[in-house]
Design a protein around this motif. Structure first.
Motif, PDB file in Angstrom:
ATOM      1  N   UNK A 193      -9.941  13.633  14.951  1.00 53.20           N
ATOM      2  CA  UNK A 193      -8.799  12.743  14.748  1.00 53.20           C
ATOM      3  C   UNK A 193      -8.470  11.952  16.006  1.00 53.20           C
ATOM      4  N   UNK A 194      -8.464  12.650  17.136  1.00 57.90           N
ATOM      5  CA  UNK A 194      -8.078  12.003  18.388  1.00 57.90           C
ATOM      6  C   UNK A 194      -9.071  10.934  18.815  1.00 57.90           C
ATOM      7  N   UNK A 195     -10.326  11.067  18.405  1.00 58.61           N
ATOM      8  CA  UNK A 195     -11.362  10.141  18.844  1.00 58.61           C
ATOM      9  C   UNK A 195     -11.665   9.038  17.827  1.00 58.61           C
ATOM     10  N   UNK A 196     -11.157   9.158  16.624  1.00 57.03           N
ATOM     11  CA  UNK A 196     -11.461   8.169  15.591  1.00 57.03           C
ATOM     12  C   UNK A 196     -10.761   6.850  15.884  1.00 57.03           C
ATOM     13  N   UNK A 197     -11.424   5.738  15.574  1.00 57.79           N
ATOM     14  CA  UNK A 197     -10.775   4.444  15.790  1.00 57.79           C
ATOM     15  C   UNK A 197      -9.835   4.138  14.632  1.00 57.79           C
ATOM     16  N   UNK A 198      -8.966   3.168  14.871  1.00 52.81           N
ATOM     17  CA  UNK A 198      -7.905   2.853  13.916  1.00 52.81           C
ATOM     18  C   UNK A 198      -8.442   2.477  12.545  1.00 52.81           C
ATOM     19  N   UNK A 199      -9.460   1.644  12.499  1.00 52.19           N
ATOM     20  CA  UNK A 199      -9.961   1.175  11.211  1.00 52.19           C
ATOM     21  C   UNK A 199     -10.627   2.297  10.416  1.00 52.19           C
ATOM     22  N   UNK A 200     -11.326   3.208  11.118  1.00 52.32           N
ATOM     23  CA  UNK A 200     -11.951   4.336  10.428  1.00 52.32           C
ATOM     24  C   UNK A 200     -10.883   5.226   9.800  1.00 52.32           C
ATOM     25  N   UNK A 201      -9.863   5.561  10.569  1.00 53.35           N
ATOM     26  CA  UNK A 201      -8.788   6.399  10.036  1.00 53.35           C
ATOM     27  C   UNK A 201      -8.055   5.692   8.901  1.00 53.35           C
ATOM     28  N   UNK A 202      -7.837   4.415   9.052  1.00 55.37           N
ATOM     29  CA  UNK A 202      -7.170   3.657   7.991  1.00 55.37           C
ATOM     30  C   UNK A 202      -7.945   3.756   6.684  1.00 55.37           C
ATOM     31  N   UNK A 203      -9.261   3.591   6.771  1.00 55.56           N
ATOM     32  CA  UNK A 203     -10.095   3.670   5.570  1.00 55.56           C
ATOM     33  C   UNK A 203     -10.045   5.055   4.944  1.00 55.56           C
ATOM     34  N   UNK A 204      -9.921   6.103   5.779  1.00 57.28           N
ATOM     35  CA  UNK A 204      -9.884   7.479   5.267  1.00 57.28           C
ATOM     36  C   UNK A 204      -8.543   7.828   4.637  1.00 57.28           C
ATOM     37  N   UNK A 205      -7.466   7.377   5.247  1.00 57.16           N
ATOM     38  CA  UNK A 205      -6.128   7.818   4.854  1.00 57.16           C
ATOM     39  C   UNK A 205      -5.483   6.891   3.829  1.00 57.16           C
ATOM     40  N   UNK A 206      -5.798   5.616   3.886  1.00 49.79           N
ATOM     41  CA  UNK A 206      -5.114   4.641   3.034  1.00 49.79           C
ATOM     42  C   UNK A 206      -5.154   4.970   1.545  1.00 49.79           C
ATOM     43  N   UNK A 207      -6.298   5.427   0.987  1.00 48.92           N
ATOM     44  CA  UNK A 207      -6.285   5.721  -0.463  1.00 48.92           C
ATOM     45  C   UNK A 207      -5.267   6.793  -0.855  1.00 48.92           C
ATOM     46  N   UNK A 208      -5.089   7.786   0.006  1.00 48.93           N
ATOM     47  CA  UNK A 208      -4.112   8.835  -0.287  1.00 48.93           C
ATOM     48  C   UNK A 208      -2.703   8.262  -0.251  1.00 48.93           C
ATOM     49  N   UNK A 209      -2.395   7.470   0.789  1.00 52.51           N
ATOM     50  CA  UNK A 209      -1.071   6.874   0.906  1.00 52.51           C
ATOM     51  C   UNK A 209      -0.820   5.906  -0.253  1.00 52.51           C
ATOM     52  N   UNK A 210      -1.855   5.177  -0.646  1.00 55.79           N
ATOM     53  CA  UNK A 210      -1.708   4.256  -1.775  1.00 55.79           C
ATOM     54  C   UNK A 210      -1.339   5.004  -3.052  1.00 55.79           C
ATOM     55  N   UNK A 211      -1.960   6.163  -3.251  1.00 51.87           N
ATOM     56  CA  UNK A 211      -1.628   6.954  -4.442  1.00 51.87           C
ATOM     57  C   UNK A 211      -0.175   7.426  -4.376  1.00 51.87           C
ATOM     58  N   UNK A 212       0.264   7.887  -3.196  1.00 49.06           N
ATOM     59  CA  UNK A 212       1.662   8.295  -3.064  1.00 49.06           C
ATOM     60  C   UNK A 212       2.610   7.141  -3.372  1.00 49.06           C
ATOM     61  N   UNK A 213       2.220   5.932  -2.986  1.00 41.35           N
ATOM     62  CA  UNK A 213       3.107   4.775  -3.153  1.00 41.35           C
ATOM     63  C   UNK A 213       3.139   4.258  -4.585  1.00 41.35           C
ATOM     64  N   UNK A 214       1.980   4.165  -5.233  1.00 43.77           N
ATOM     65  CA  UNK A 214       1.929   3.490  -6.529  1.00 43.77           C
ATOM     66  C   UNK A 214       1.247   4.267  -7.643  1.00 43.77           C
ATOM     67  N   UNK A 215       0.540   5.353  -7.304  1.00 49.97           N
ATOM     68  CA  UNK A 215      -0.198   6.090  -8.314  1.00 49.97           C
ATOM     69  C   UNK A 215       0.703   6.942  -9.186  1.00 49.97           C
ATOM     70  N   UNK A 216       0.169   7.444 -10.303  1.00 51.98           N
ATOM     71  CA  UNK A 216       0.965   8.326 -11.173  1.00 51.98           C
ATOM     72  C   UNK A 216       1.210   9.684 -10.525  1.00 51.98           C
ATOM     73  N   UNK A 217       2.432  10.157 -10.601  1.00 50.36           N
ATOM     74  CA  UNK A 217       2.799  11.474 -10.104  1.00 50.36           C
ATOM     75  C   UNK A 217       3.131  12.373 -11.282  1.00 50.36           C
ATOM     76  N   UNK A 218       2.820  13.664 -11.183  1.00 48.07           N
ATOM     77  CA  UNK A 218       3.219  14.581 -12.256  1.00 48.07           C
ATOM     78  C   UNK A 218       4.732  14.547 -12.455  1.00 48.07           C
ATOM     79  N   UNK A 219       5.188  14.673 -13.670  1.00 49.31           N
ATOM     80  CA  UNK A 219       6.648  14.679 -13.898  1.00 49.31           C
ATOM     81  C   UNK A 219       7.274  15.916 -13.275  1.00 49.31           C
ATOM     82  N   UNK A 220       8.510  15.800 -12.865  1.00 50.31           N
ATOM     83  CA  UNK A 220       9.197  16.969 -12.278  1.00 50.31           C
ATOM     84  C   UNK A 220       9.246  18.121 -13.265  1.00 50.31           C
ATOM     85  N   UNK A 221       9.179  19.334 -12.724  1.00 47.44           N
ATOM     86  CA  UNK A 221       9.297  20.522 -13.569  1.00 47.44           C
ATOM     87  C   UNK A 221      10.723  20.642 -14.106  1.00 47.44           C
ATOM     88  N   UNK A 222      10.871  20.827 -15.403  1.00 46.71           N
ATOM     89  CA  UNK A 222      12.236  20.903 -15.968  1.00 46.71           C
ATOM     90  C   UNK A 222      13.029  22.056 -15.373  1.00 46.71           C
TER      91      UNK A 222
END
Length: 219
Positions: A190-219
């Motif tokens: 992590x400490x040695x990775x460049x910004x663009x490499x980390x962005x490519x790795x992490x962005x899909x996860x963050x994108x899912x948190x932002x706009x992807x479907x989330x399980x409905x809350x437990x009743x």
């Protein structure tokens, strides 16, 4: 006959008197004095932790009366929150994220966040806060509020998806963990990775948190 001068309720004790070496501009309403206190606070927090930094130490570094620090910022927690405020150019970039293509919001947010750590003004107080979050609940709350309220919250609100509070927490938690591993613990690679490499790795996860479907809350 009482010769004691009247006290102004809006001026803290000692704010109208000059101490040794104190410049004439250090008075209530002086923007330069407030900025000097803020800069001194950034240095003090960066050199130590939230717990070890005191109002008196900040006042001494800024060459002002401690009462003036309280007058401008209210408390140590509020003073620390002020040191975390982003420079104008970064605030403008975050505002621009709100207007960006929703399909690329995660990528832009991660890239901006990683570059934030390369900014000389923003990095020192943020690093100091992260060092403190493990031992001080006030520090943890202030840093969580910084990421949630100033970086993630406006973006999630603009995107308008369901469960916004959970989405903010998921994104903020992931970004804070990334910073801890990369900049505080120095975890390889992590400490040695460049910004663009980390962005490519992490962005899909963050994108899912932002706009992807989330399980409905437990009743």
């Amino acid at each position: 006959m009482n010769t004691t001068p009247p006290t102004r309720p809006d001026v803290p004790p000692g704010a109208g008197r000059r101490g040794p070496g104190r410049p004439p501009g250090a008075r209530t309403g002086d923007r330069g004095t407030r900025d000097r206190i803020l800069e001194a606070a950034r240095r003090q927090f960066a050199q130590g932790t939230y717990a070890t930094t005191t109002i008196r130490a900040v006042a001494a570094a800024a060459d002002v009366n401690p009462a003036l620090v309280i007058h401008y910022f209210g408390s140590k927690r509020d003073l620390f929150a002020a040191t975390l405020r982003l420079p104008l150019h970064l605030r403008e970039q975050i505002a621009a994220l709100v207007r960006t293509d929703p399909d690329h919001a995660g990528e832009h947010l991660v890239r901006l966040y990683l570059r934030l750590w390369q900014d000389p003004i923003a990095r020192a107080p943020i690093a100091a806060m992260i060092r403190s979050v493990f031992s001080d609940p006030d520090a943890a709350e202030a840093f969580g509020a910084f990421v949630s309220d100033h970086m993630v919250g406006p973006l999630v609100a603009a995107l308008g998806r369901d469960q916004p509070a959970l989405r903010v927490s998921l994104v903020a938690g992931h970004l804070v963990g990334l910073a801890v591993g990369r900049h505080i613990l120095g975890v390889t690679p992590l400490a040695n990775a460049d910004t663009e490499h980390l962005t490519a790795c992490v962005a899909p996860v963050i994108q899912h948190y932002l706009t992807g479907p989330l399980p409905p809350p437990t009743p």
